[in-house]
Design a protein around this motif. Sequence first.
Motif, mmCIF file in Angstrom:
data_model
loop_
_atom_site.group_PDB
_atom_site.id
_atom_site.type_symbol
_atom_site.label_atom_id
_atom_site.label_comp_id
_atom_site.label_asym_id
_atom_site.label_seq_id
_atom_site.Cartn_x
_atom_site.Cartn_y
_atom_site.Cartn_z
ATOM 1 N N UNK A 196 0.837 -1.211 0.000
ATOM 2 C CA UNK A 196 0.000 0.000 0.000
ATOM 3 C C UNK A 196 0.868 1.255 0.000
ATOM 4 N N UNK A 197 1.915 1.269 0.819
ATOM 5 C CA UNK A 197 2.771 2.454 0.911
ATOM 6 C C UNK A 197 3.492 2.714 -0.409
ATOM 7 N N UNK A 198 4.017 1.638 -1.022
ATOM 8 C CA UNK A 198 4.713 1.823 -2.298
ATOM 9 C C UNK A 198 3.741 2.290 -3.375
ATOM 10 N N UNK A 199 2.521 1.751 -3.359
ATOM 11 C CA UNK A 199 1.522 2.175 -4.342
ATOM 12 C C UNK A 199 1.202 3.665 -4.191
ATOM 13 N N UNK A 200 1.080 4.129 -2.962
ATOM 14 C CA UNK A 200 0.821 5.554 -2.733
ATOM 15 C C UNK A 200 1.982 6.395 -3.247
ATOM 16 N N UNK A 202 4.085 5.612 -5.598
ATOM 17 C CA UNK A 202 4.085 5.549 -7.055
ATOM 18 C C UNK A 202 3.040 6.489 -7.652
ATOM 19 N N UNK A 203 1.849 6.449 -7.099
ATOM 20 C CA UNK A 203 0.771 7.296 -7.631
ATOM 21 C C UNK A 203 1.092 8.776 -7.425
ATOM 22 N N UNK A 204 1.523 9.126 -6.228
ATOM 23 C CA UNK A 204 1.782 10.538 -5.927
ATOM 24 C C UNK A 204 2.942 11.075 -6.755
ATOM 25 N N UNK A 205 4.001 10.265 -6.875
ATOM 26 C CA UNK A 205 5.133 10.739 -7.668
ATOM 27 C C UNK A 205 4.764 10.862 -9.137
ATOM 28 N N UNK A 206 3.955 9.935 -9.650
ATOM 29 C CA UNK A 206 3.525 10.015 -11.050
ATOM 30 C C UNK A 206 2.680 11.257 -11.283
ATOM 31 N N UNK A 207 1.782 11.560 -10.356
ATOM 32 C CA UNK A 207 0.960 12.770 -10.486
ATOM 33 C C UNK A 207 1.833 14.019 -10.438
ATOM 34 N N UNK A 227 14.145 13.743 -10.298
ATOM 35 C CA UNK A 227 14.119 12.813 -9.158
ATOM 36 C C UNK A 227 12.756 12.162 -8.950
ATOM 37 N N UNK A 228 11.687 12.925 -9.177
ATOM 38 C CA UNK A 228 10.355 12.346 -9.007
ATOM 39 C C UNK A 228 10.092 11.268 -10.054
ATOM 40 N N UNK A 229 10.608 11.504 -11.261
ATOM 41 C CA UNK A 229 10.428 10.494 -12.305
ATOM 42 C C UNK A 229 11.180 9.208 -11.914
ATOM 43 N N UNK A 230 12.361 9.347 -11.330
ATOM 44 C CA UNK A 230 13.102 8.182 -10.843
ATOM 45 C C UNK A 230 12.338 7.464 -9.743
ATOM 46 N N UNK A 231 11.740 8.235 -8.820
ATOM 47 C CA UNK A 231 10.940 7.636 -7.755
ATOM 48 C C UNK A 231 9.769 6.864 -8.342
ATOM 49 N N UNK A 232 9.123 7.443 -9.338
ATOM 50 C CA UNK A 232 7.977 6.763 -9.960
ATOM 51 C C UNK A 232 8.396 5.459 -10.637
ATOM 52 N N UNK A 233 9.532 5.505 -11.354
ATOM 53 C CA UNK A 233 9.988 4.309 -12.064
ATOM 54 C C UNK A 233 10.409 3.211 -11.092
ATOM 55 N N UNK A 234 11.198 3.590 -10.074
ATOM 56 C CA UNK A 234 11.683 2.595 -9.123
ATOM 57 C C UNK A 234 10.529 2.009 -8.317
ATOM 58 N N UNK A 235 9.593 2.835 -7.891
ATOM 59 C CA UNK A 235 8.462 2.325 -7.110
ATOM 60 C C UNK A 235 7.584 1.408 -7.950
ATOM 61 N N UNK A 236 7.468 1.689 -9.241
ATOM 62 C CA UNK A 236 6.686 0.813 -10.114
ATOM 63 C C UNK A 236 7.367 -0.552 -10.240
ATOM 64 N N UNK A 237 8.701 -0.534 -10.408
ATOM 65 C CA UNK A 237 9.440 -1.804 -10.462
ATOM 66 C C UNK A 237 9.327 -2.555 -9.157
ATOM 67 N N UNK A 238 9.437 -1.832 -8.035
ATOM 68 C CA UNK A 238 9.340 -2.476 -6.731
ATOM 69 C C UNK A 238 7.966 -3.107 -6.526
ATOM 70 N N UNK A 239 6.931 -2.442 -6.994
ATOM 71 C CA UNK A 239 5.578 -3.011 -6.873
ATOM 72 C C UNK A 239 5.463 -4.320 -7.639
ATOM 73 N N UNK A 240 6.058 -4.349 -8.848
ATOM 74 C CA UNK A 240 6.008 -5.588 -9.632
ATOM 75 C C UNK A 240 6.719 -6.733 -8.941
#
Length: 388
Positions: A196-200, A202-207, A227-240
Amino acid sequence: MTRVAGGVRPRDALLTAAVLGATLLAALLLPEGWRDGRPLDGRGAALLAALNLPLLVSGKWPVAALYASLLPQIVYHALDYPHDAAVVAAAVLVYRAARGVSRTTAVLALTPVALVTVLTILLVGGDTPGPEVAATLGWMLFAAVAGQAVRLHKAYLAEVTERARRAEHTREEEAARRVAEERLRIARDLHDVLAHSIAVINVQSSVAVHLLDARPDDPATKEIAEPLRTVSTVSSTALGELRTTLDLLRGNDVDRNEPAPSLDGLSTLVTNTRASGVEATVTEDGDRPALPPSVEITLYRIIQESLTNVVKHAAAPHAWVRVEYRPDGVALTVTDDGRGTGSGGSGYGIIGMTERAHSVGGRLSAGPRTGGGYQVAAWLPLSTVEGS
């Protein structure tokens, strides 16, 4: 068990030969004063051999072998040949018959044999057959009791062994059940908290990236958006990867076609590390061989965890990854020029990396460098047996 001609077991054949040889020698060589009955001649030797022959099948058909020996025994004793010479074979046959059947069956099978034996003694015995009858019944009873005792002992050992096997099986099932329950508990906790935390994130950084991209003319947004784009990419990979881990913990089938982490992803690790403010470089010495999957995944995870520790704990401006491919294995070092802290002192990063290295037969060491900074060094052999 190896068989000889006619389905006779070798040990039964050896037993028959030994008993027959002993009885023939006893009947022929013992002093005449020690023997009862008439001297053994050719006919007596043939009868003695005939009453011993059922020993060949007494291991497989003990009761039938005992009854097959009755007729030659009756004739042998009726002709007054040395009676003691036939006792050994008869005792062995009674013992085997009693050992191979239940108590009730043994009583039913041996009673007719005892009656026929006693009747034979009474018919061919002298004026005082009582002692001979008592002696004959005595050794028959002893042989029968010994056979039953051995049978009961073997049954007891078999029961104890079976109980131990069932108890061990029950313990294994209980252990497996507890492991499954613990895996489900961990999966629920990971899903409810970490996922749940990683999903939040990912969503917030993508927005945030989307909103900042909508303002391309503002120079400050470029520095924030990257940096936010990196956070979004890494969190998406981590979710997978977390979803795959949760499926494995729950025992679900996972898509085996998904690519496993490999050294081809080192450039992504370096890019993410640089985006976090650490100038990371990777050097590979030698030609990269076809690594066993377990070794390549372990190597990737150690590098990933080491760079993560540099970003989180080392406060280092630089990090260097060196991978040296040798004929018998891979040597890895990850060093930084930070404050000499590798895992924050309370985490499980170093422990996890060490366990990963040991799982493929390798080794790992980590600690501050003499000249400053921190170093992780690992050696992973190429001779790792998959699935070990």
